[in-house]
Design a protein around this motif. Sequence first.
Motif, PDB file in Angstrom:
ATOM      1  N   SER A  19       0.584  -1.237   0.012  1.00 43.55           N
ATOM      2  CA  SER A  19      -0.252  -0.076   0.028  1.00 43.55           C
ATOM      3  C   SER A  19       1.062   1.183   0.134  1.00 43.55           C
ATOM      4  CB  SER A  19      -0.827   0.051   1.318  1.00 43.55           C
ATOM      5  OG  SER A  19      -0.066   0.356   2.343  1.00 43.55           O
ATOM      6  N   ILE A  20       0.306   2.245   0.051  1.00 46.07           N
ATOM      7  CA  ILE A  20       1.071   3.666   0.062  1.00 46.07           C
ATOM      8  C   ILE A  20       1.826   3.877   1.346  1.00 46.07           C
ATOM      9  CG2 ILE A  20      -1.003   5.116   1.085  1.00 46.07           C
ATOM     10  CD1 ILE A  20       1.425   6.372  -1.750  1.00 46.07           C
ATOM     11  N   HIS A  21       1.435   2.995   2.222  1.00 46.73           N
ATOM     12  CA  HIS A  21       2.031   3.223   3.709  1.00 46.73           C
ATOM     13  C   HIS A  21       2.809   1.920   4.074  1.00 46.73           C
ATOM     14  CE1 HIS A  21      -0.023   6.889   4.564  1.00 46.73           C
ATOM     15  NE2 HIS A  21      -1.295   6.254   4.220  1.00 46.73           N
ATOM     16  N   SER A  22       2.834   0.799   3.158  1.00 50.63           N
ATOM     17  CA  SER A  22       3.423  -0.249   3.564  1.00 50.63           C
ATOM     18  C   SER A  22       5.029  -0.225   3.702  1.00 50.63           C
ATOM     19  CB  SER A  22       3.334  -1.340   2.669  1.00 50.63           C
ATOM     20  OG  SER A  22       3.640  -1.001   1.117  1.00 50.63           O
ATOM     21  N   ARG A  23       5.761  -0.903   4.635  1.00 52.83           N
ATOM     22  CA  ARG A  23       7.103  -0.610   4.854  1.00 52.83           C
ATOM     23  C   ARG A  23       7.922  -1.433   3.676  1.00 52.83           C
ATOM     24  NH1 ARG A  23       8.912  -3.403  10.419  1.00 52.83           N
ATOM     25  NH2 ARG A  23      11.031  -2.472   9.621  1.00 52.83           N
ATOM     26  N   GLU A  24       7.340  -2.246   2.898  1.00 53.93           N
ATOM     27  CA  GLU A  24       7.632  -2.774   1.591  1.00 53.93           C
ATOM     28  C   GLU A  24       7.237  -2.109   0.500  1.00 53.93           C
ATOM     29  OE1 GLU A  24      10.105  -4.543   0.742  1.00 53.93           O
ATOM     30  OE2 GLU A  24      10.174  -6.344   1.979  1.00 53.93           O
ATOM     31  N   SER A  25       8.053  -1.638  -0.537  1.00 55.44           N
ATOM     32  CA  SER A  25       7.631  -0.712  -1.572  1.00 55.44           C
ATOM     33  C   SER A  25       7.537  -1.738  -2.713  1.00 55.44           C
ATOM     34  CB  SER A  25       8.604   0.404  -1.920  1.00 55.44           C
ATOM     35  OG  SER A  25       9.687  -0.098  -2.413  1.00 55.44           O
ATOM     36  N   PRO A  26       6.620  -1.385  -3.864  1.00 58.77           N
ATOM     37  CA  PRO A  26       6.603  -2.433  -4.799  1.00 58.77           C
ATOM     38  C   PRO A  26       8.213  -2.770  -5.517  1.00 58.77           C
ATOM     39  CG  PRO A  26       4.802  -0.752  -4.899  1.00 58.77           C
ATOM     40  CD  PRO A  26       5.630  -0.585  -3.916  1.00 58.77           C
ATOM     41  N   ALA A  27       8.959  -1.673  -5.366  1.00 57.22           N
ATOM     42  CA  ALA A  27      10.255  -1.917  -6.049  1.00 57.22           C
ATOM     43  C   ALA A  27      11.214  -2.781  -5.161  1.00 57.22           C
ATOM     44  CB  ALA A  27      10.842  -0.640  -6.282  1.00 57.22           C
ATOM     45  N   SER A  28      11.083  -2.691  -3.874  1.00 56.75           N
ATOM     46  CA  SER A  28      11.864  -3.645  -3.072  1.00 56.75           C
ATOM     47  C   SER A  28      11.135  -5.092  -2.873  1.00 56.75           C
ATOM     48  CB  SER A  28      11.994  -2.782  -1.623  1.00 56.75           C
ATOM     49  OG  SER A  28      10.658  -2.891  -0.876  1.00 56.75           O
ATOM     50  N   TYR A  29       9.764  -4.750  -2.955  1.00 52.96           N
ATOM     51  CA  TYR A  29       8.985  -6.084  -2.981  1.00 52.96           C
ATOM     52  C   TYR A  29       9.662  -7.224  -4.518  1.00 52.96           C
ATOM     53  CZ  TYR A  29       5.477  -9.445  -1.666  1.00 52.96           C
ATOM     54  OH  TYR A  29       4.792 -10.748  -1.574  1.00 52.96           O
ATOM     55  N   ARG A  30       9.582  -6.460  -5.554  1.00 48.40           N
ATOM     56  CA  ARG A  30       9.961  -6.932  -6.691  1.00 48.40           C
ATOM     57  C   ARG A  30      11.433  -7.420  -6.499  1.00 48.40           C
ATOM     58  NH1 ARG A  30      10.189  -2.928  -9.655  1.00 48.40           N
ATOM     59  NH2 ARG A  30       8.078  -2.837 -10.264  1.00 48.40           N
ATOM     60  N   ALA A  31      12.289  -6.757  -6.088  1.00 53.89           N
ATOM     61  CA  ALA A  31      13.625  -7.123  -5.790  1.00 53.89           C
ATOM     62  C   ALA A  31      13.755  -8.452  -5.162  1.00 53.89           C
ATOM     63  CB  ALA A  31      14.444  -6.001  -5.229  1.00 53.89           C
ATOM     64  N   LYS A  32      13.134  -8.658  -4.000  1.00 51.65           N
ATOM     65  CA  LYS A  32      13.035  -9.600  -2.998  1.00 51.65           C
ATOM     66  C   LYS A  32      12.532 -10.848  -3.838  1.00 51.65           C
ATOM     67  CE  LYS A  32      13.487  -7.140   1.086  1.00 51.65           C
ATOM     68  NZ  LYS A  32      12.709  -6.465   2.738  1.00 51.65           N
ATOM     69  N   MET A  33      11.322 -10.659  -4.256  1.00 51.85           N
ATOM     70  CA  MET A  33      10.605 -11.889  -5.097  1.00 51.85           C
ATOM     71  C   MET A  33      11.734 -12.370  -6.064  1.00 51.85           C
ATOM     72  SD  MET A  33       6.642 -11.070  -5.542  1.00 51.85           S
ATOM     73  CE  MET A  33       6.997  -9.643  -6.455  1.00 51.85           C
ATOM     74  N   GLY A  34      12.354 -11.468  -6.948  1.00 48.53           N
ATOM     75  CA  GLY A  34      13.189 -11.850  -7.858  1.00 48.53           C
ATOM     76  C   GLY A  34      14.263 -12.693  -7.555  1.00 48.53           C
ATOM     77  N   ARG A  35      15.004 -12.157  -6.290  1.00 47.56           N
ATOM     78  CA  ARG A  35      16.110 -12.754  -5.881  1.00 47.56           C
ATOM     79  C   ARG A  35      15.555 -14.297  -5.207  1.00 47.56           C
ATOM     80  NH1 ARG A  35      16.885  -9.679  -1.636  1.00 47.56           N
ATOM     81  NH2 ARG A  35      16.055 -11.116  -0.357  1.00 47.56           N
ATOM     82  N   ASN A  36      14.434 -14.243  -4.767  1.00 47.26           N
ATOM     83  CA  ASN A  36      14.027 -15.539  -4.272  1.00 47.26           C
ATOM     84  C   ASN A  36      13.692 -16.642  -5.199  1.00 47.26           C
ATOM     85  OD1 ASN A  36      14.200 -16.105  -1.233  1.00 47.26           O
ATOM     86  ND2 ASN A  36      13.186 -14.073  -1.496  1.00 47.26           N
ATOM     87  N   LEU A  37      13.050 -15.964  -6.336  1.00 42.45           N
ATOM     88  CA  LEU A  37      12.821 -16.785  -7.625  1.00 42.45           C
ATOM     89  C   LEU A  37      14.221 -17.329  -8.168  1.00 42.45           C
ATOM     90  CD1 LEU A  37      10.866 -17.872  -9.678  1.00 42.45           C
ATOM     91  CD2 LEU A  37      10.708 -15.795 -10.847  1.00 42.45           C
ATOM     92  N   GLY A  38      15.027 -16.545  -8.171  1.00 43.88           N
ATOM     93  CA  GLY A  38      16.215 -17.227  -8.664  1.00 43.88           C
ATOM     94  C   GLY A  38      17.121 -18.164  -8.023  1.00 43.88           C
ATOM     95  N   LYS A  39      16.890 -18.136  -6.631  1.00 41.46           N
ATOM     96  CA  LYS A  39      17.122 -19.066  -5.804  1.00 41.46           C
ATOM     97  C   LYS A  39      16.387 -20.342  -6.079  1.00 41.46           C
ATOM     98  CE  LYS A  39      18.551 -16.435  -1.744  1.00 41.46           C
ATOM     99  NZ  LYS A  39      18.291 -16.163  -0.205  1.00 41.46           N
ATOM    100  N   CYS A  40      15.030 -20.278  -6.173  1.00 39.03           N
ATOM    101  CA  CYS A  40      14.206 -21.468  -6.419  1.00 39.03           C
ATOM    102  C   CYS A  40      14.690 -22.187  -7.732  1.00 39.03           C
ATOM    103  CB  CYS A  40      12.709 -20.956  -6.455  1.00 39.03           C
ATOM    104  SG  CYS A  40      12.010 -20.392  -5.074  1.00 39.03           S
TER     105      CYS A  40
END
Length: 283
Positions: A159-180
């Motif tokens: 959300s507009i107030h969430s501690r994770e931004s879409p950009a940081s969430y995308r980066a973390k998802m992408g990193r974990n997808l790479g691990k998988c």
Amino acid sequence: MDGLTEEILALIREPVSDDPSEAVSAVMSRLGDIPDTAALLAGLREIKADMRSRNIPGDTSEPVIEGVYLDAIPRIIMDDRMYRLVVELERRYDPSVPVDVDLHSISLLYTELIDIVATDLRIACRACREYPSEKNVSDAVRCLELIRMLDLAGAEHLSIHSRESPASYRAKMGRNLGKCKEYVETVTIGTGIRAPEIVNALADLTDAFESIVNAEWYSELQEERNADYREYHRNIHDWLVRNIQKLNIEMEDLDPTDFTQRRYLSQLITLSQDALNRYNGDH
């Protein structure tokens, strides 16, 4: 309390589906002209208090400590989504209710939980490589499915107030997808092992990742957060712009032979420009 209100509260307490989206839709479909909003608000607040007593939302630490997080993940996702629904309905019928800051950390908690499940996936894939039994394959598939569930659920809580931004969430998802992908390939490449269930589960996880990051709302939310950040820090932003302009004028007026001062001003301009550039992104 009227029958409609009782039905709505019952649908929240006992969701009609294991799918959070379907459970929420079932509640929303019953909302209409509520005869007694006061009774509904009282019921919502009672449910909310009960959820808080059970460490909802974000009840991830205790299952991790007890080592039962794999079994608990579907329940955690459902509880957090229903809690958010209760908060949204409470604010809908009483706009004076403050924003619930506990919802701001859910996406972050899910990324941390994904990191832990990814470790279980690595262990499961190693076991599959040594002995691709039905149980070992099933364990790997389960980890991939849970990561996919967490990816999708965490994205819903951005959300507009969430501690994770879409950009940081995308980066973390992408990193974990790479691990998988790396873990799965240790089973499927160069081993002679055929594990279509694992390959298909990885494909589903990849599709989920792409569906999130390519969604229009995802980009729009990031842009909204960027604009909100820039507006909130406009004074600092404007000061940096003026400072860079001032430093550039000083550089132009500087004695060409004064290399020490020229180098010093150049470093200040670079630092100021870097700081200015950071305001164009989410924080």
